[in-house]
Design a protein around this motif. Structure first.
Motif, PDB file in Angstrom:
ATOM      1  N   ARG A 107       0.817  -1.022  -0.032  1.00  0.00           N
ATOM      2  CA  ARG A 107      -0.078   0.076  -0.057  1.00  0.00           C
ATOM      3  C   ARG A 107       0.864   1.418   0.056  1.00  0.00           C
ATOM      4  O   ARG A 107       1.841   1.343   0.959  1.00  0.00           O
ATOM      5  CB  ARG A 107      -0.970   0.081   1.107  1.00  0.00           C
ATOM      6  CG  ARG A 107      -1.737  -1.324   1.473  1.00  0.00           C
ATOM      7  CD  ARG A 107      -2.285  -1.313   2.801  1.00  0.00           C
ATOM      8  NE  ARG A 107      -2.273  -0.483   3.694  1.00  0.00           N
ATOM      9  CZ  ARG A 107      -3.300   0.267   4.029  1.00  0.00           C
ATOM     10  NH1 ARG A 107      -4.354  -0.136   3.628  1.00  0.00           N
ATOM     11  NH2 ARG A 107      -3.291   1.268   5.083  1.00  0.00           N
ATOM     12  N   GLU A 114      -6.785  -4.644  12.366  1.00  0.00           N
ATOM     13  CA  GLU A 114      -6.570  -3.332  11.947  1.00  0.00           C
ATOM     14  C   GLU A 114      -7.502  -2.497  12.080  1.00  0.00           C
ATOM     15  O   GLU A 114      -7.403  -1.332  12.494  1.00  0.00           O
ATOM     16  CB  GLU A 114      -6.363  -3.661  10.329  1.00  0.00           C
ATOM     17  CG  GLU A 114      -5.000  -4.572   9.906  1.00  0.00           C
ATOM     18  CD  GLU A 114      -4.929  -4.600   8.478  1.00  0.00           C
ATOM     19  OE1 GLU A 114      -3.726  -4.863   8.309  1.00  0.00           O
ATOM     20  OE2 GLU A 114      -6.074  -4.870   8.058  1.00  0.00           O
ATOM     21  N   ASP A 164       0.666 -11.583   8.306  1.00  0.00           N
ATOM     22  CA  ASP A 164      -0.504 -11.055   8.397  1.00  0.00           C
ATOM     23  C   ASP A 164      -1.498 -11.080   7.074  1.00  0.00           C
ATOM     24  O   ASP A 164      -2.823 -10.800   7.334  1.00  0.00           O
ATOM     25  CB  ASP A 164      -0.616  -9.383   8.795  1.00  0.00           C
ATOM     26  CG  ASP A 164       0.262  -8.568   7.649  1.00  0.00           C
ATOM     27  OD1 ASP A 164       1.324  -8.990   7.436  1.00  0.00           O
ATOM     28  OD2 ASP A 164      -0.235  -7.748   7.020  1.00  0.00           O
ATOM     29  N   LYS A 175       4.084  -5.971  15.296  1.00  0.00           N
ATOM     30  CA  LYS A 175       4.179  -5.623  13.790  1.00  0.00           C
ATOM     31  C   LYS A 175       4.690  -4.361  13.582  1.00  0.00           C
ATOM     32  O   LYS A 175       4.068  -3.405  14.043  1.00  0.00           O
ATOM     33  CB  LYS A 175       3.103  -6.118  13.063  1.00  0.00           C
ATOM     34  CG  LYS A 175       3.096  -6.016  11.643  1.00  0.00           C
ATOM     35  CD  LYS A 175       1.992  -6.477  10.827  1.00  0.00           C
ATOM     36  CE  LYS A 175       1.920  -6.046   9.301  1.00  0.00           C
ATOM     37  NZ  LYS A 175       1.870  -4.541   8.930  1.00  0.00           N
TER      38      LYS A 175
HETATM   39 MG    MG Z   1      -0.730  -3.466   6.156  1.00  0.00          MG
END
Ligand code: MG
Ligand code: ATP
Length: 333
Positions: free
Chosen positions: A10, A113, A151, A195
């Motif tokens: 992203r 998330e 993930d 993370k």
């Molecule tokens: Mg991500």
């Protein structure tokens, strides 16, 4: 025909050490064997950054620079910008019928998330359903392999389910992709969090200059139970040592530091200084190559345009097959 890789990132900021060990390293290693497409997923980035679309253009460029910096060869690898392949949105729409709301709600990564993000007006449908658009990304390129961090495993599983469903319902057009985890499936953040992630601000970026690396390393989370350098410390679960294990090629030095840390005969500062040295060595060639490309933005944009053109051609071929399989390739003549 060579097997194919599709993976991507992203454009929410420059890439970091987590991307390197989780995915980039495998892409570089496999680029000679696999027909490789890497997607800069700007539509997916919008799902939680829709209020700041003005950042995307610059971030697309940064991510492309990082790809070239780590050694992806533009003669072999196609860098594709997601929003410039509108067929992806079409395939996403068709896939939406093949997934239930309950399945989306169970996706553990998306759940995690959502907790991390502060969606004041509730979770946007776009964010919640991004695993479907990601399935379209992977399958439109008929990827066999998807190098990703841990993930992303639920996303690959979701893509596989969609492929099975599509092929059973319509015709065997799509390819069931396999995930490939990197040498470190999930690199922790400098804050000790599970993370390293652009959205969490706990990163060491591939483009960080040495003084920034020093700042980030020196402020890293270590062992909270250790107050004085003479206290016996914990190596396990200590991100400074996790990074040493991954990025310091001098194993004898790492073993010696661990032993002294456990005994309480080395301070955090020395352990961090050695980590800084290792990281700066590791990042030097990446930074060097990045600066060369950054000095020639025209070349970088040419690479993006050419990669996207090739990616779109492939996507259009798949979509012809998809529409035919779905009996919606109307001719009306
Ligand atoms: Mg991500
Ligand atoms: P964002 O916070 O915007 O989601 P991110 O840091 O999670 O950014 P992505 O672009 O979502 O990065 O992820 C791109 C790829 O890099 C994925 O395959 C992901 O699994 C991998 N990756 C990202 N962070 C890590 C990490 N800390 N360890 C291992 N792999 C990672």
């Amino acid at each position: 025909m060579a097997k194919r890789i599709l993976t991507g990132d992203r454009p929410t900021g420059p890439l970091h050490l987590g991307h390197y060990v989780g995915s980039l390293q495998n892409r570089v290693r496999l680029q000679n064997e696999y027909d490789t497409y890497v997607l800069i997923a700007d539509i997916q980035a919008l799902t939680d950054n829709f209020e700041h679309p003005e950042n995307l253009a610059a971030n697309v460029f940064e991510v492309a620079l990082d790809y070239l910096a780590v050694g992806l060869d533009p003669e072999k690898v196609k860098i594709v910008v997601q929003s410039m392949v509108p067929e992806l949105s079409e395939l996403t729409t068709y896939f939406m019928n093949l997934v239930t709301v309950a399945t989306l709600e169970r996706n553990p990564t998306v759940k995690e998330e959502i907790k991390q993000r502060n969606f004041v007006k509730g979770v946007p449908v776009g964010f919640w359903s991004y695993p479907i658009s990601q399935a379209a990304d992977i399958t439109i390129f008929k990827a066999d392999l998807v190098p990703v961090g841990e993930d992303q495993l639920p996303m690959i599983e979701q893509a596989r389910e969609i492929v099975r469903r599509f092929n059973r319902l319509y015709a065997k057009v799509l390819v069931e992709p396999k995930a490939m985890l990197g040498s470190v499936a999930r690199l922790p953040g400098t804050d000790g969090g599970a993370k390293m992630s652009k959205s969490l601000g706990n990163c060491i970026y591939l483009c960080d200059p040495p003084d920034m690396v020093r700042k980030r390393v020196m402020s890293m989370f270590t062992d909270p139970t250790r107050i004085h350098p003479t206290d016996p410390g914990h190596v396990e679960g200590n991100p400074v040592f996790t990074y040493h294990d991954v990025f310091n090629p001098n194993k004898a030095e790492v073993d010696d530091l661990k032993e002294r840390y456990r005994k309480g005969t080395v301070g955090d500062v020395e352990v961090k200084q050695r980590l800084y040295d290792a990281l700066v060595n590791f990042l030097a060639p990446i930074r060097e190559r990045r600066m060369q490309y950054a000095a020639n933005p025209k070349r970088v944009y040419e690479i993006i345009i050419e990669g996207t053109r090739k990616g779109r051609t492939l996507a259009q071929t798949t979509m012809d097959e998809v529409r035919t399989a779905m009996k919606i390739a109307y001719k009306f003549e």
